[in-house]
Every structure is written in C-alpha cells, then in structure tokens.
Write a protein that holds these residues in place. Structure first.
Motif, PDB file in Angstrom:
ATOM      1  N   ILE A  81      20.460  -3.327 -37.422  1.00  0.00           N
ATOM      2  CA  ILE A  81      20.360  -1.897 -37.688  1.00  0.00           C
ATOM      3  C   ILE A  81      20.079  -1.734 -39.172  1.00  0.00           C
ATOM      4  O   ILE A  81      20.792  -2.273 -40.017  1.00  0.00           O
ATOM      5  N   GLU A  82      19.031  -1.037 -39.482  1.00  0.00           N
ATOM      6  CA  GLU A  82      18.627  -0.859 -40.868  1.00  0.00           C
ATOM      7  C   GLU A  82      19.652  -0.037 -41.638  1.00  0.00           C
ATOM      8  O   GLU A  82      20.234   0.905 -41.111  1.00  0.00           O
ATOM      9  N   GLU A  83      19.864  -0.421 -42.887  1.00  0.00           N
ATOM     10  CA  GLU A  83      20.757   0.334 -43.756  1.00  0.00           C
ATOM     11  C   GLU A  83      20.070   1.641 -44.143  1.00  0.00           C
ATOM     12  O   GLU A  83      18.851   1.755 -44.113  1.00  0.00           O
ATOM     13  N   GLY A  84      20.861   2.595 -44.555  1.00  0.00           N
ATOM     14  CA  GLY A  84      20.311   3.880 -44.967  1.00  0.00           C
ATOM     15  C   GLY A  84      19.838   4.670 -43.758  1.00  0.00           C
ATOM     16  O   GLY A  84      20.321   4.499 -42.653  1.00  0.00           O
ATOM     17  N   GLY A  85      18.887   5.512 -43.979  1.00  0.00           N
ATOM     18  CA  GLY A  85      18.372   6.307 -42.883  1.00  0.00           C
ATOM     19  C   GLY A  85      19.064   7.648 -42.786  1.00  0.00           C
ATOM     20  O   GLY A  85      19.848   8.044 -43.649  1.00  0.00           O
ATOM     21  N   GLN A  86      18.781   8.340 -41.722  1.00  0.00           N
ATOM     22  CA  GLN A  86      19.322   9.683 -41.572  1.00  0.00           C
ATOM     23  C   GLN A  86      20.758   9.654 -41.060  1.00  0.00           C
ATOM     24  O   GLN A  86      21.185   8.705 -40.428  1.00  0.00           O
ATOM     25  N   ILE A  87      21.460  10.720 -41.329  1.00  0.00           N
ATOM     26  CA  ILE A  87      22.848  10.856 -40.897  1.00  0.00           C
ATOM     27  C   ILE A  87      22.841  11.165 -39.404  1.00  0.00           C
ATOM     28  O   ILE A  87      22.138  12.066 -38.943  1.00  0.00           O
ATOM     29  N   VAL A  88      23.618  10.386 -38.656  1.00  0.00           N
ATOM     30  CA  VAL A  88      23.658  10.578 -37.203  1.00  0.00           C
ATOM     31  C   VAL A  88      24.974  11.181 -36.737  1.00  0.00           C
ATOM     32  O   VAL A  88      25.065  11.660 -35.616  1.00  0.00           O
ATOM     33  N   ALA A  89      26.010  11.123 -37.589  1.00  0.00           N
ATOM     34  CA  ALA A  89      27.315  11.653 -37.187  1.00  0.00           C
ATOM     35  C   ALA A  89      28.183  11.854 -38.423  1.00  0.00           C
ATOM     36  O   ALA A  89      27.838  11.419 -39.521  1.00  0.00           O
ATOM     37  N   TYR A  90      29.288  12.553 -38.206  1.00  0.00           N
ATOM     38  CA  TYR A  90      30.306  12.706 -39.247  1.00  0.00           C
ATOM     39  C   TYR A  90      31.587  12.106 -38.694  1.00  0.00           C
ATOM     40  O   TYR A  90      31.896  12.272 -37.512  1.00  0.00           O
ATOM     41  N   LEU A  91      32.329  11.404 -39.541  1.00  0.00           N
ATOM     42  CA  LEU A  91      33.537  10.720 -39.107  1.00  0.00           C
ATOM     43  C   LEU A  91      34.578  11.735 -38.642  1.00  0.00           C
ATOM     44  O   LEU A  91      34.951  12.642 -39.375  1.00  0.00           O
ATOM     45  N   SER A  92      35.040  11.557 -37.416  1.00  0.00           N
ATOM     46  CA  SER A  92      36.038  12.474 -36.857  1.00  0.00           C
ATOM     47  C   SER A  92      37.417  12.153 -37.422  1.00  0.00           C
ATOM     48  O   SER A  92      37.657  11.070 -37.951  1.00  0.00           O
ATOM     49  N   GLU A  93      38.339  13.119 -37.286  1.00  0.00           N
ATOM     50  CA  GLU A  93      39.705  12.899 -37.769  1.00  0.00           C
ATOM     51  C   GLU A  93      40.362  11.761 -37.009  1.00  0.00           C
ATOM     52  O   GLU A  93      41.109  10.964 -37.589  1.00  0.00           O
ATOM     53  N   ASN A  94      40.113  11.683 -35.717  1.00  0.00           N
ATOM     54  CA  ASN A  94      40.693  10.624 -34.891  1.00  0.00           C
ATOM     55  C   ASN A  94      40.281   9.238 -35.410  1.00  0.00           C
ATOM     56  O   ASN A  94      41.111   8.350 -35.596  1.00  0.00           O
ATOM     57  N   LEU A  95      38.973   9.054 -35.644  1.00  0.00           N
ATOM     58  CA  LEU A  95      38.500   7.760 -36.149  1.00  0.00           C
ATOM     59  C   LEU A  95      38.983   7.517 -37.572  1.00  0.00           C
ATOM     60  O   LEU A  95      39.322   6.384 -37.927  1.00  0.00           O
ATOM     61  N   ALA A  96      39.039   8.564 -38.388  1.00  0.00           N
ATOM     62  CA  ALA A  96      39.519   8.410 -39.761  1.00  0.00           C
ATOM     63  C   ALA A  96      40.976   7.958 -39.772  1.00  0.00           C
ATOM     64  O   ALA A  96      41.371   7.117 -40.590  1.00  0.00           O
ATOM     65  N   ASP A  97      41.798   8.496 -38.847  1.00  0.00           N
ATOM     66  CA  ASP A  97      43.192   8.068 -38.745  1.00  0.00           C
ATOM     67  C   ASP A  97      43.285   6.595 -38.359  1.00  0.00           C
ATOM     68  O   ASP A  97      44.130   5.862 -38.861  1.00  0.00           O
ATOM     69  N   LYS A  98      42.406   6.165 -37.455  1.00  0.00           N
ATOM     70  CA  LYS A  98      42.435   4.763 -37.031  1.00  0.00           C
ATOM     71  C   LYS A  98      42.004   3.824 -38.149  1.00  0.00           C
ATOM     72  O   LYS A  98      42.530   2.727 -38.276  1.00  0.00           O
ATOM     73  N   LEU A  99      41.040   4.277 -38.956  1.00  0.00           N
ATOM     74  CA  LEU A  99      40.583   3.450 -40.073  1.00  0.00           C
ATOM     75  C   LEU A  99      41.610   3.416 -41.196  1.00  0.00           C
ATOM     76  O   LEU A  99      41.845   2.388 -41.803  1.00  0.00           O
ATOM     77  N   GLY A 100      42.167   4.565 -41.498  1.00  0.00           N
ATOM     78  CA  GLY A 100      43.221   4.637 -42.498  1.00  0.00           C
ATOM     79  C   GLY A 100      42.774   4.842 -43.922  1.00  0.00           C
ATOM     80  O   GLY A 100      43.541   5.318 -44.740  1.00  0.00           O
ATOM     81  N   ASP A 101      41.553   4.476 -44.282  1.00  0.00           N
ATOM     82  CA  ASP A 101      41.156   4.594 -45.682  1.00  0.00           C
ATOM     83  C   ASP A 101      39.825   5.318 -45.894  1.00  0.00           C
ATOM     84  O   ASP A 101      39.286   5.315 -46.986  1.00  0.00           O
ATOM     85  N   LEU A 126      32.817   1.423 -35.859  1.00  0.00           N
ATOM     86  CA  LEU A 126      33.268   1.081 -34.511  1.00  0.00           C
ATOM     87  C   LEU A 126      33.693  -0.383 -34.420  1.00  0.00           C
ATOM     88  O   LEU A 126      34.698  -0.708 -33.770  1.00  0.00           O
ATOM     89  N   MET A 127      32.966  -1.267 -35.079  1.00  0.00           N
ATOM     90  CA  MET A 127      33.343  -2.686 -35.076  1.00  0.00           C
ATOM     91  C   MET A 127      34.664  -2.894 -35.819  1.00  0.00           C
ATOM     92  O   MET A 127      35.511  -3.678 -35.396  1.00  0.00           O
ATOM     93  N   ARG A 128      34.866  -2.173 -36.909  1.00  0.00           N
ATOM     94  CA  ARG A 128      36.104  -2.316 -37.676  1.00  0.00           C
ATOM     95  C   ARG A 128      37.302  -1.806 -36.877  1.00  0.00           C
ATOM     96  O   ARG A 128      38.369  -2.414 -36.887  1.00  0.00           O
ATOM     97  N   ILE A 129      37.124  -0.714 -36.158  1.00  0.00           N
ATOM     98  CA  ILE A 129      38.202  -0.188 -35.318  1.00  0.00           C
ATOM     99  C   ILE A 129      38.550  -1.199 -34.225  1.00  0.00           C
ATOM    100  O   ILE A 129      39.727  -1.434 -33.936  1.00  0.00           O
ATOM    101  N   ALA A 130      37.538  -1.795 -33.635  1.00  0.00           N
ATOM    102  CA  ALA A 130      37.787  -2.820 -32.611  1.00  0.00           C
ATOM    103  C   ALA A 130      38.547  -4.007 -33.213  1.00  0.00           C
ATOM    104  O   ALA A 130      39.462  -4.545 -32.588  1.00  0.00           O
TER     105      ALA A 130
END
Length: 172
Positions: free
Chosen positions: A103-123, A139-143
């Motif tokens: 998957i190419e770096e950069g590019g257009q924004i496809v989503a915004y991080l949800s609160e649920n995912l932000a809580d799981k990531l923690g930082d 998604l890979m980091r959450i897994a």
C-alpha cells in the motif's frame, strides 16, 4: 500412437518438474507411475510435493534428485493425509510468485480514527486523519495488541499544562 491416461499424467509430471526444478535431473518414470498409483492418480498431490521440494531447493540450492524425491514424497504423504477441505494447492497457482501488494504511503485521506480505535491504540488521538496505509497499520497494530505481541502504550501522566485534570481510570 495413442497415449494412455497414465502416460499423459507422467508427461504432465515431467513438464511440471522441468518448469519448477530446472537443472535437477528427472526421477525415473517408474517412480512417477508409483506416485500416481500411490495417490490414486491425483496430480495435485504429486505436484504439491514437487512444488514444496522446488521451494526448498530455491532456499538450499544444493539438492540432488534423490534429495528432491525424498522431500517431495514426504510432502505428498502429509498433503494426502489432510482433510479434503484443507487441500488448497492448485496446479494453476504453482510456481508463480506473486509480489506482496504494498500500500503506497501518502495519498488521500480515507478515514478518521474513531474514539473506539483510539482507545484501543492508547497513544493516538481520536479524529486523526488516516490514509489507506495508515489505516492498515492501525488495524495491524490493534491485532498485535490483542494477541499480546505488542504492549498497549500507557497514556501520558498529567503535567502542569493539563491543569487540574486527573488521569482517566478504567473504572470511571
């Protein structure tokens, strides 16, 4: 001259062997017919073993025909013992190397991080804009966090700039 079905299958095994193991001498025709009889003329089982031996040969790069035959036979026995639904080798897929799609770096924004995912990531704060590559990494980091491969980062301790706010507890 008409070829029997077994002769056609031997020819197919020879063609497959030559395509995946160039430079390695062919085994005897009697061995190929033995494989055909042993696996009830199942070419995919036979070619699976040869394909696995070819993969090992590419890694080791000093196998003799005898080594390849032994390894292929061992792989064929294991493959034939599998339940039919787990036999996923297909002759049409063999020998082809598919490069991993990056998957190419950069590019257009496809989503915004949800609160649920932000809580799981923690930082990472909620609402962070994500590109496709960033979303995949999130998604890979959450897994990895769920599986225990990676520790979930602890939120930063409150500082003087944060004022009187106390750290949020999980119980609250």
């Amino acid at each position: 001259m008409n070829m029997t079905a077994e002769q056609k299958q031997v020819e197919a095994i020879i063609k497959f062997w030559v395509s995946v193991l160039p430079g390695i001498e062919l085994p005897t025709v009697s061995l190929m017919t033995l494989w055909l009889k042993q696996y009830d003329h199942d070419l995919e089982t036979i070619c699976y073993g040869i394909d696995e031996a070819a993969r090992k040969q590419r890694k080791v790069n000093d196998m003799t025909t005898e080594d390849v035959v032994k390894f292929a036979s061992m792989c064929q026995i294991g493959y034939a013992a599998r339940p039919p639904r787990t036999r996923t080798f297909r002759l049409s897929d063999s020998g082809q190397k598919f490069p991993r799609k990056r998957i190419e770096e950069g590019g257009q924004i496809v989503a915004y991080l949800s609160e649920n995912l932000a809580d799981k990531l923690g930082d990472v704060p909620a609402g962070t804009p994500l590109t496709q590559a960033m979303l995949f990494r999130v998604l890979m980091r959450i897994a990895d966090i769920k599986s225990g491969k990676v520790q979930r980062p602890t939120p930063a301790t409150p500082t003087a700039t944060q004022g009187d706010q106390l750290p949020r507890s999980k119980a609250a």
